[in-house]
Motif scaffolding. Structure first.
Motif, PDB file in Angstrom:
ATOM      1  N   THR A   1       0.848  -1.189   0.000  1.00 34.41           N
ATOM      2  CA  THR A   1       0.000   0.000   0.000  1.00 34.41           C
ATOM      3  C   THR A   1       0.889   1.247   0.000  1.00 34.41           C
ATOM      4  O   THR A   1       2.090   1.162   0.293  1.00 34.41           O
ATOM      5  CB  THR A   1      -0.892   0.029   1.254  1.00 34.41           C
ATOM      6  OG1 THR A   1      -0.050   0.178   2.394  1.00 34.41           O
ATOM      7  CG2 THR A   1      -1.739  -1.238   1.367  1.00 34.41           C
TER       8      THR A   1
ATOM      9  N   ARG B   1      -1.806   0.210  -5.394  1.00 35.60           N
ATOM     10  CA  ARG B   1      -0.980  -0.858  -4.848  1.00 35.60           C
ATOM     11  C   ARG B   1       0.347  -0.885  -5.588  1.00 35.60           C
ATOM     12  O   ARG B   1       0.472  -0.380  -6.703  1.00 35.60           O
ATOM     13  CB  ARG B   1      -1.673  -2.223  -4.961  1.00 35.60           C
ATOM     14  CG  ARG B   1      -2.927  -2.343  -4.125  1.00 35.60           C
ATOM     15  CD  ARG B   1      -2.596  -2.300  -2.644  1.00 35.60           C
ATOM     16  NE  ARG B   1      -3.764  -2.427  -1.807  1.00 35.60           N
ATOM     17  CZ  ARG B   1      -4.399  -1.425  -1.241  1.00 35.60           C
ATOM     18  NH1 ARG B   1      -3.991  -0.177  -1.420  1.00 35.60           N
ATOM     19  NH2 ARG B   1      -5.443  -1.631  -0.470  1.00 35.60           N
TER      20      ARG B   1
ATOM     21  N   HIS C   1      -8.056   1.916  -5.182  1.00 32.25           N
ATOM     22  CA  HIS C   1      -6.885   1.732  -4.321  1.00 32.25           C
ATOM     23  C   HIS C   1      -5.601   1.612  -5.140  1.00 32.25           C
ATOM     24  O   HIS C   1      -5.583   0.940  -6.169  1.00 32.25           O
ATOM     25  CB  HIS C   1      -7.045   0.480  -3.456  1.00 32.25           C
ATOM     26  CG  HIS C   1      -8.274   0.510  -2.625  1.00 32.25           C
ATOM     27  ND1 HIS C   1      -8.381   1.254  -1.475  1.00 32.25           N
ATOM     28  CD2 HIS C   1      -9.470  -0.093  -2.785  1.00 32.25           C
ATOM     29  CE1 HIS C   1      -9.588   1.106  -0.960  1.00 32.25           C
ATOM     30  NE2 HIS C   1     -10.275   0.289  -1.740  1.00 32.25           N
TER      31      HIS C   1
END
Length: 81
Positions: free
Chosen positions: A25, A60, A58
């Motif tokens: 992350t 990554r 998100h």
């Protein structure tokens, strides 16, 4: 009876010994490189840091790409010396 907490390893230590076997992350990247999270976002915006990718909303990072980035940065430092 002693309780043992299962503490997660220091991400900076894992960079030296091998990155975790999971996608990282932005928080992981900030901790690994010991930089503020905002720096990680600026790297992504300027395309100067390790390459990331989106999964939905998100961001990554593939550990292999992060390792390649570190290796390249080491090479850049050596070439400038």
């Amino acid at each position: 009876m002693s309780r043992t907490r299962s503490a997660q390893p220091d991400p900076r230590a894992t960079l030296r010994s091998g990155l975790p076997d999971r996608y990282l992350t932005p928080d992981d990247i900030a901790e690994i490189f010991d930089v503020p999270l905002e720096t990680v976002y600026q790297w992504r915006k300027k395309r100067t840091g390790p390459p990331g990718f989106r999964i939905g909303k998100h961001v990554r990072y593939d550990p292999a790409d992060v390792q390649t980035y570190v290796t390249q940065q080491k090479g850049v430092g050596l070439a400038a010396a």
